[in-house]
Motif scaffolding. Structure first.
Motif, PDB file in Angstrom:
ATOM      1  N   PRO A 195       5.392   5.111   7.270  1.00 57.76           N
ATOM      2  CA  PRO A 195       3.991   5.471   7.548  1.00 57.76           C
ATOM      3  C   PRO A 195       3.452   4.737   8.771  1.00 57.76           C
ATOM      4  O   PRO A 195       2.579   3.903   8.679  1.00 57.76           O
ATOM      5  CB  PRO A 195       3.272   5.050   6.274  1.00 57.76           C
ATOM      6  CG  PRO A 195       4.095   3.929   5.742  1.00 57.76           C
ATOM      7  CD  PRO A 195       5.515   4.229   6.134  1.00 57.76           C
ATOM      8  N   ILE A 196       3.996   5.047   9.933  1.00 56.30           N
ATOM      9  CA  ILE A 196       3.584   4.345  11.142  1.00 56.30           C
ATOM     10  C   ILE A 196       2.766   5.236  12.066  1.00 56.30           C
ATOM     11  O   ILE A 196       2.584   4.925  13.220  1.00 56.30           O
ATOM     12  CB  ILE A 196       4.801   3.775  11.899  1.00 56.30           C
ATOM     13  CG1 ILE A 196       5.810   4.882  12.199  1.00 56.30           C
ATOM     14  CG2 ILE A 196       5.427   2.653  11.118  1.00 56.30           C
ATOM     15  CD1 ILE A 196       6.980   4.440  13.043  1.00 56.30           C
ATOM     16  N   ASP A 246      -4.410   1.885   9.645  1.00 63.47           N
ATOM     17  CA  ASP A 246      -3.958   0.549  10.025  1.00 63.47           C
ATOM     18  C   ASP A 246      -3.785  -0.314   8.781  1.00 63.47           C
ATOM     19  O   ASP A 246      -4.673  -0.349   7.917  1.00 63.47           O
ATOM     20  CB  ASP A 246      -4.988  -0.133  10.934  1.00 63.47           C
ATOM     21  CG  ASP A 246      -5.150   0.565  12.274  1.00 63.47           C
ATOM     22  OD1 ASP A 246      -4.331   1.448  12.589  1.00 63.47           O
ATOM     23  OD2 ASP A 246      -6.103   0.216  12.986  1.00 63.47           O
ATOM     24  N   LEU A 247      -2.687  -1.035   8.709  1.00 58.08           N
ATOM     25  CA  LEU A 247      -2.427  -1.898   7.558  1.00 58.08           C
ATOM     26  C   LEU A 247      -3.540  -2.925   7.383  1.00 58.08           C
ATOM     27  O   LEU A 247      -4.001  -3.166   6.264  1.00 58.08           O
ATOM     28  CB  LEU A 247      -1.070  -2.593   7.707  1.00 58.08           C
ATOM     29  CG  LEU A 247      -0.670  -3.537   6.578  1.00 58.08           C
ATOM     30  CD1 LEU A 247      -0.629  -2.803   5.240  1.00 58.08           C
ATOM     31  CD2 LEU A 247       0.667  -4.188   6.878  1.00 58.08           C
ATOM     32  N   ASP A 248      -4.022  -3.504   8.472  1.00 53.04           N
ATOM     33  CA  ASP A 248      -5.069  -4.522   8.350  1.00 53.04           C
ATOM     34  C   ASP A 248      -6.361  -3.939   7.771  1.00 53.04           C
ATOM     35  O   ASP A 248      -7.058  -4.606   7.004  1.00 53.04           O
ATOM     36  CB  ASP A 248      -5.328  -5.229   9.682  1.00 53.04           C
ATOM     37  CG  ASP A 248      -5.814  -4.295  10.781  1.00 53.04           C
ATOM     38  OD1 ASP A 248      -5.276  -3.172  10.904  1.00 53.04           O
ATOM     39  OD2 ASP A 248      -6.717  -4.699  11.535  1.00 53.04           O
ATOM     40  N   ALA A 290       2.428  -8.354   3.277  1.00 50.73           N
ATOM     41  CA  ALA A 290       1.886  -7.000   3.162  1.00 50.73           C
ATOM     42  C   ALA A 290       2.819  -5.968   3.768  1.00 50.73           C
ATOM     43  O   ALA A 290       3.505  -6.227   4.753  1.00 50.73           O
ATOM     44  CB  ALA A 290       0.528  -6.923   3.846  1.00 50.73           C
ATOM     45  N   SER A 291       2.799  -4.778   3.164  1.00 46.76           N
ATOM     46  CA  SER A 291       3.538  -3.647   3.721  1.00 46.76           C
ATOM     47  C   SER A 291       2.854  -2.365   3.284  1.00 46.76           C
ATOM     48  O   SER A 291       2.079  -2.341   2.331  1.00 46.76           O
ATOM     49  CB  SER A 291       4.993  -3.662   3.263  1.00 46.76           C
ATOM     50  OG  SER A 291       5.070  -3.583   1.861  1.00 46.76           O
ATOM     51  N   LYS A 292       3.140  -1.299   4.033  1.00 43.54           N
ATOM     52  CA  LYS A 292       2.672   0.022   3.633  1.00 43.54           C
ATOM     53  C   LYS A 292       3.873   0.945   3.664  1.00 43.54           C
ATOM     54  O   LYS A 292       4.731   0.858   4.546  1.00 43.54           O
ATOM     55  CB  LYS A 292       1.529   0.527   4.517  1.00 43.54           C
ATOM     56  CG  LYS A 292       1.872   0.738   5.969  1.00 43.54           C
ATOM     57  CD  LYS A 292       0.672   1.274   6.729  1.00 43.54           C
ATOM     58  CE  LYS A 292       1.041   1.505   8.181  1.00 43.54           C
ATOM     59  NZ  LYS A 292      -0.015   2.161   8.931  1.00 43.54           N
ATOM     60  N   VAL A 293       3.945   1.795   2.661  1.00 44.27           N
ATOM     61  CA  VAL A 293       5.053   2.741   2.513  1.00 44.27           C
ATOM     62  C   VAL A 293       4.473   4.078   2.081  1.00 44.27           C
ATOM     63  O   VAL A 293       3.352   4.151   1.590  1.00 44.27           O
ATOM     64  CB  VAL A 293       6.091   2.250   1.470  1.00 44.27           C
ATOM     65  CG1 VAL A 293       6.718   0.932   1.906  1.00 44.27           C
ATOM     66  CG2 VAL A 293       5.456   2.119   0.087  1.00 44.27           C
ATOM     67  N   TRP A 294       5.239   5.133   2.279  1.00 50.26           N
ATOM     68  CA  TRP A 294       4.811   6.436   1.777  1.00 50.26           C
ATOM     69  C   TRP A 294       4.989   6.473   0.267  1.00 50.26           C
ATOM     70  O   TRP A 294       6.007   6.048  -0.267  1.00 50.26           O
ATOM     71  CB  TRP A 294       5.635   7.563   2.385  1.00 50.26           C
ATOM     72  CG  TRP A 294       5.346   7.915   3.809  1.00 50.26           C
ATOM     73  CD1 TRP A 294       6.260   7.995   4.814  1.00 50.26           C
ATOM     74  CD2 TRP A 294       4.090   8.272   4.391  1.00 50.26           C
ATOM     75  NE1 TRP A 294       5.646   8.356   5.988  1.00 50.26           N
ATOM     76  CE2 TRP A 294       4.312   8.542   5.756  1.00 50.26           C
ATOM     77  CE3 TRP A 294       2.799   8.382   3.894  1.00 50.26           C
ATOM     78  CZ2 TRP A 294       3.294   8.909   6.628  1.00 50.26           C
ATOM     79  CZ3 TRP A 294       1.784   8.747   4.767  1.00 50.26           C
ATOM     80  CH2 TRP A 294       2.033   9.016   6.109  1.00 50.26           C
ATOM     81  N   ILE A 319       0.870  -1.172   0.000  1.00 49.79           N
ATOM     82  CA  ILE A 319       0.000   0.000   0.000  1.00 49.79           C
ATOM     83  C   ILE A 319       0.911   1.228   0.000  1.00 49.79           C
ATOM     84  O   ILE A 319       1.676   1.430   0.937  1.00 49.79           O
ATOM     85  CB  ILE A 319      -0.897   0.039   1.255  1.00 49.79           C
ATOM     86  CG1 ILE A 319      -1.568  -1.317   1.527  1.00 49.79           C
ATOM     87  CG2 ILE A 319      -1.887   1.185   1.186  1.00 49.79           C
ATOM     88  CD1 ILE A 319      -2.604  -1.731   0.544  1.00 49.79           C
ATOM     89  N   HIS A 320       0.847   2.030  -1.054  1.00 45.13           N
ATOM     90  CA  HIS A 320       1.619   3.273  -1.145  1.00 45.13           C
ATOM     91  C   HIS A 320       0.701   4.394  -0.666  1.00 45.13           C
ATOM     92  O   HIS A 320      -0.214   4.802  -1.379  1.00 45.13           O
ATOM     93  CB  HIS A 320       2.094   3.510  -2.580  1.00 45.13           C
ATOM     94  CG  HIS A 320       3.045   2.454  -3.058  1.00 45.13           C
ATOM     95  ND1 HIS A 320       4.406   2.631  -3.042  1.00 45.13           N
ATOM     96  CD2 HIS A 320       2.826   1.208  -3.547  1.00 45.13           C
ATOM     97  CE1 HIS A 320       4.990   1.539  -3.505  1.00 45.13           C
ATOM     98  NE2 HIS A 320       4.047   0.663  -3.815  1.00 45.13           N
ATOM     99  N   ILE A 321       0.934   4.854   0.550  1.00 47.31           N
ATOM    100  CA  ILE A 321       0.051   5.800   1.219  1.00 47.31           C
ATOM    101  C   ILE A 321       0.315   7.226   0.728  1.00 47.31           C
ATOM    102  O   ILE A 321       1.460   7.675   0.727  1.00 47.31           O
ATOM    103  CB  ILE A 321       0.277   5.759   2.748  1.00 47.31           C
ATOM    104  CG1 ILE A 321       0.146   4.335   3.284  1.00 47.31           C
ATOM    105  CG2 ILE A 321      -0.642   6.729   3.471  1.00 47.31           C
ATOM    106  CD1 ILE A 321      -1.228   3.769   3.255  1.00 47.31           C
TER     107      ILE A 321
END
Length: 125
Positions: free
Chosen positions: A51-52, A58-60, A104-108, A38-40
């Protein structure tokens, strides 16, 4: 697809991606392994490395939105889309309950981007 930040808009965009990219297709109907990034979207003033924080969500919850969007259109979802004149989707899979493994991961995303989602799906052997 671009992540809009609005659940309903994102759901519609994701379903359109399945239809546009896959055209007529047979949805996956077997055990699956999924990779998602997920590119936030971020404000230009944001200097956080990861992106914490609460602004990134929330990633979930992001994953739930993505996985639900790729389910076939049925029930209330199908009625809502049909009422708006939208094409119904067969879905990427018959049910997201088929997903057995998630990476899964999320990044800016870059500050000038609206953000996006990357997803890869593989049938488990």
């Amino acid at each position: 697809t671009y992540y809009s930040g609005k659940y309903k808009d994102f759901m519609d965009q994701s379903e359109k991606v399945v239809t546009d990219l896959l055209g007529p297709h047979v949805p996956f109907d077997t055990a699956l392994e999924v990779w998602t990034t997920i590119h936030i979207p971020q404000a230009k003033s944001n200097t956080d490395k990861y992106p914490i924080n609460q602004r990134s969500g929330d990633l979930d919850n992001h994953l739930k939105s993505v996985f639900d969007a790729f389910n076939p259109d049925t029930g209330a979802k199908a009625k809502r889309k049909a009422g708006r004149g939208m094409e119904l989707s067969a879905g990427l899979w018959t049910d997201d309950a088929l997903i057995q493994t998630i990476h899964a991961s999320k990044v800016w995303a870059s500050p000038d981007s609206e953000g996006w989602i990357e997803i890869a799906v593989k049938e488990k052997s």
